[in-house]
Enzyme design. Structure first.
Site, PDB file in Angstrom:
ATOM      1  N   GLU A 114       0.829  -1.208   0.000  1.00 23.80           N
ATOM      2  CA  GLU A 114       0.000   0.000   0.000  1.00 23.80           C
ATOM      3  C   GLU A 114       0.864   1.258   0.000  1.00 23.80           C
ATOM      4  OE1 GLU A 114      -4.095  -0.844   2.197  1.00 23.80           O
ATOM      5  OE2 GLU A 114      -2.394  -1.446   3.436  1.00 23.80           O
ATOM      6  N   GLU A 134      -4.148 -10.445   3.737  1.00 19.45           N
ATOM      7  CA  GLU A 134      -5.179 -10.023   4.695  1.00 19.45           C
ATOM      8  C   GLU A 134      -6.271 -11.071   4.882  1.00 19.45           C
ATOM      9  OE1 GLU A 134      -2.926  -6.438   3.736  1.00 19.45           O
ATOM     10  OE2 GLU A 134      -3.711  -8.088   2.538  1.00 19.45           O
TER      11      GLU A 134
END
Length: 263
Positions: A114, A134
């Protein structure tokens, strides 16, 4: 030597380039709240005194993502506010005043991916691997990945990585659009600095328009985007620096573009 008490982010001005380093190699440069706040200070400083910046990770990995031990201790509202804090700080990279290059090696995972996605020029060496685990951790991206990474590589590919836990090579990630350059092992930082220096030579107003107008135009309708393009084109061309650079080109005082393989 233990790095527990040292600053988690290093900062050095190399000419016109700000060098910003993640300094938790013993934790694969995992991102904690302390890291995020120190990164924010470095980003703000770079905007004030540099013409471009490079973000890199110390050690063999760029960043393995969120510090999960810290994250587990947060109440629900704390997790929400922490995510929003990441969004604001990473926005300062993506839509700031100067270009950011990032050098990637080893793990570029979760929040590390990210962070890389918020930068403008992504350089991965051959040791890099990209992951979004995730789904396997029972969490969801929180540092802007659902917007930035999905727009780079596509929501379907991002979903695949999250659902299956697959890791992706730098060569494949370049094909997908997640990185701009793939280089030999150990050379990502040098390449990122080279690119940052090239970007630093541009007119500041042109760089500002590239960083701030392009992502907004992408989000507009075609007609609104074209109108915004016309305004930005006129504004950039009206600066004294643009006038001088255009005159230098017309008077053959600057080099013309060459084909990539030209001598």
């Amino acid at each position: 030597m233990s790095t527990a008490n040292q600053e988690p982010i290093s900062y050095e001005l190399d000419g016109e380039i700000a060098m910003i380093g993640l300094r938790r190699p013993e934790k694969r440069n995992a991102v904690s709240d302390r890291v995020v706040e120190a990164l924010n200070l470095a980003i703000e400083r770079a905007q004030d005194e540099a013409k471009a910046a490079v973000i890199f990770g110390e050690g063999t990995h760029f960043c393995a993502g969120l510090d999960l031990a810290e994250h587990m201790q947060k109440p629900l509202i704390g997790a929400v506010m922490g995510s929003r804090r990441w969004h604001r700080i990473f926005d300062g990279i993506e839509r700031g005043a100067i270009p950011f290059a990032v050098a990637l090696q080893g793990a570029v995972v979760g929040g590390g991916f990210e962070l890389a996605a918020a930068c403008h020029l992504r350089v991965a060496d051959e040791t890099a691997f990209f992951g979004l685990p995730e789904g396997q951790r029972g969490i969801f991206v929180g540092g802007g990945g659902s917007v930035r990474i999905a727009r780079l590589i596509g929501a379907q590919r991002m979903g695949d990585m999250m659902l299956t836990g697959r890791t992706v090579s730098p060569v494949q990630m370049e094909v997908w659009g997640g990185v701009n350059y793939v280089v030999p092992a150990g050379t990502a930082l040098d390449k990122a600095k080279e690119l940052a220096r090239l970007a630093a030579q541009n007119a500041p107003m042109s760089n500002y328009a590239i960083l701030n107008a392009l992502p907004r135009i992408r989000d507009m309708s075609s007609e609104d985007g074209l109108f915004t393009e016309s305004l930005m084109s006129a504004l950039a061309s009206a600066t004294p620096e643009a006038n001088e650079r255009l005159r230098a080109f017309l008077e053959k005082r600057t080099a013309r573009l060459k084909a990539p393989d030209a001598e």
